[in-house]
Write a protein that holds these residues in place. Structure first.
Motif, PDB file in Angstrom:
ATOM      1  N   GLY A  31       0.779  -1.237   0.000  1.00  0.00           N
ATOM      2  CA  GLY A  31       0.000   0.000   0.000  1.00  0.00           C
ATOM      3  C   GLY A  31       0.809   1.284   0.000  1.00  0.00           C
ATOM      4  O   GLY A  31       0.258   2.350   0.252  1.00  0.00           O
ATOM      5  N   PHE A  32       2.099   1.187  -0.297  1.00  0.00           N
ATOM      6  CA  PHE A  32       2.918   2.409  -0.393  1.00  0.00           C
ATOM      7  C   PHE A  32       2.850   2.964  -1.817  1.00  0.00           C
ATOM      8  O   PHE A  32       2.902   2.208  -2.785  1.00  0.00           O
ATOM      9  N   ARG A  33       2.775   4.294  -1.923  1.00  0.00           N
ATOM     10  CA  ARG A  33       2.837   4.973  -3.210  1.00  0.00           C
ATOM     11  C   ARG A  33       4.249   5.513  -3.393  1.00  0.00           C
ATOM     12  O   ARG A  33       4.867   5.981  -2.433  1.00  0.00           O
ATOM     13  N   ILE A  34       4.781   5.420  -4.606  1.00  0.00           N
ATOM     14  CA  ILE A  34       6.125   5.941  -4.876  1.00  0.00           C
ATOM     15  C   ILE A  34       6.030   7.421  -5.221  1.00  0.00           C
ATOM     16  O   ILE A  34       5.399   7.786  -6.211  1.00  0.00           O
ATOM     17  N   GLN A  35       6.641   8.261  -4.390  1.00  0.00           N
ATOM     18  CA  GLN A  35       6.628   9.717  -4.623  1.00  0.00           C
ATOM     19  C   GLN A  35       7.841  10.146  -5.444  1.00  0.00           C
ATOM     20  O   GLN A  35       7.799  11.123  -6.185  1.00  0.00           O
ATOM     21  N   ALA A  36       8.956   9.420  -5.292  1.00  0.00           N
ATOM     22  CA  ALA A  36      10.203   9.734  -6.003  1.00  0.00           C
ATOM     23  C   ALA A  36      11.011   8.451  -6.090  1.00  0.00           C
ATOM     24  O   ALA A  36      10.929   7.612  -5.194  1.00  0.00           O
ATOM     25  N   MET A  37      11.777   8.296  -7.191  1.00  0.00           N
ATOM     26  CA  MET A  37      12.604   7.085  -7.287  1.00  0.00           C
ATOM     27  C   MET A  37      13.774   7.333  -8.236  1.00  0.00           C
ATOM     28  O   MET A  37      13.616   8.008  -9.254  1.00  0.00           O
ATOM     29  N   ALA A  74      16.954   4.302  -4.816  1.00  0.00           N
ATOM     30  CA  ALA A  74      16.470   5.130  -3.709  1.00  0.00           C
ATOM     31  C   ALA A  74      15.050   5.554  -4.032  1.00  0.00           C
ATOM     32  O   ALA A  74      14.734   5.831  -5.190  1.00  0.00           O
ATOM     33  N   ALA A  75      14.179   5.586  -3.020  1.00  0.00           N
ATOM     34  CA  ALA A  75      12.792   5.995  -3.269  1.00  0.00           C
ATOM     35  C   ALA A  75      12.182   6.626  -2.031  1.00  0.00           C
ATOM     36  O   ALA A  75      12.515   6.253  -0.900  1.00  0.00           O
ATOM     37  N   VAL A  76      11.295   7.587  -2.260  1.00  0.00           N
ATOM     38  CA  VAL A  76      10.458   8.133  -1.192  1.00  0.00           C
ATOM     39  C   VAL A  76       9.087   7.471  -1.322  1.00  0.00           C
ATOM     40  O   VAL A  76       8.503   7.461  -2.411  1.00  0.00           O
TER      41      VAL A  76
END
Ligand code: GDP
Length: 139
Positions: A31-37, A74-76
Motif C-alpha cells: 500500500g505504499f505509493r512511490i513519490q520519487a525514485m 532510492a525511493a520516497v
C-alpha cells in the motif's frame, strides 16, 4: 501525529541479485505509493555522509564500503504511518531474526547486506528524502 513518508534504498546486494522487481512488488502490495525514485550509485563520500549518524559504530567502515559498492534504488514512499509500517514490512536488521513475509526475510543475506534501508523516524525520513531528492523530483 505520525508522518506519511519514508525513505528506502534497495541496497547493492539486492540489486546485484536481481531483486529490484520483487522488492518493489512487495512495497506496492503493502500500500505504499512511490513519490520519487532513482537508480544511482553513492560514492564512498556520499555513503559516509548518509550514514554519518553511525560514525562511531564498529561496522561504519564496512557499511560505507558496502553501500558504495554498486548501484542502489532510492525511493520516497508515501502511506499513513509510513515509517513504522515500512519498518514492519522490511523486518529486523538481521535477516535471521526477521519475521516471515518481510523483505529482509525474503531477500537479505546477512546483517550487513540486508537488502533494504528504511528510515527510523519521521525526522530522519524528511532528512533522508531531502538527501536523495530535490523538490522537483517528488510527485
Ligand atoms: P536498520 O535501521 O535496521 O537498517 O539498522 P541499523 O540502523 O542498526 O544499522 C544500519 C545498517 O548498518 C544496517 O541496515 C546494516 O546494513 C548495517 N549494520 C548493522 N549492524 C551491522 C553489523 O553488525 N555488521 C555490519 N557489517 N553491518 C551492520
Amino acid at each position: 501525529m505520525a508522518g506519511n513518508i519514508t525513505l528506502t534504498m534497495i541496497k547493492p546486494d539486492a540489486v546485484k541479485n536481481n531483486h529490484i522487481g520483487g522488492i518493489l512488488k512487495m512495497i506496492n502490495e503493502a500500500g505504499f505509493r512511490i513519490q520519487a525514485m532513482k537508480y544511482t550509485r553513492m560514492t564512498r563520500e556520499v555513503a559516509g555522509a548518509f550514514y554519518a549518524v553511525h560514525k562511531e559504530r564498529p561496522f561504519y567502515g564496512e557499511l560505507v564500503d558496502f553501500m558504495s559498492s554498486g548501484p542502489i534504488v532510492a525511493a520516497v514512499l508515501v502511506k499513513d504511518n509510513a515509517v513504522e509500517d515500512f519498518r514492519k514490512l522490511i523486518g529486523a536488521t538481521n535477516p535471521a531474526e526477521a519475521a516471515d513475509d518481510t523483505i529482509r526475510k525474503m531477500y537479505a543475506t546477512s546483517i550487513g547486506e540486508n537488502a533494504v534501508h528504511g528510515s527510523d523516524s519521521d525526522e530522519n525520513a524528511a532528512i533522508e528524502a531531502g538527501f536523495h531528492f530535490s523538490a522537483y523530483e517528488r510527485f
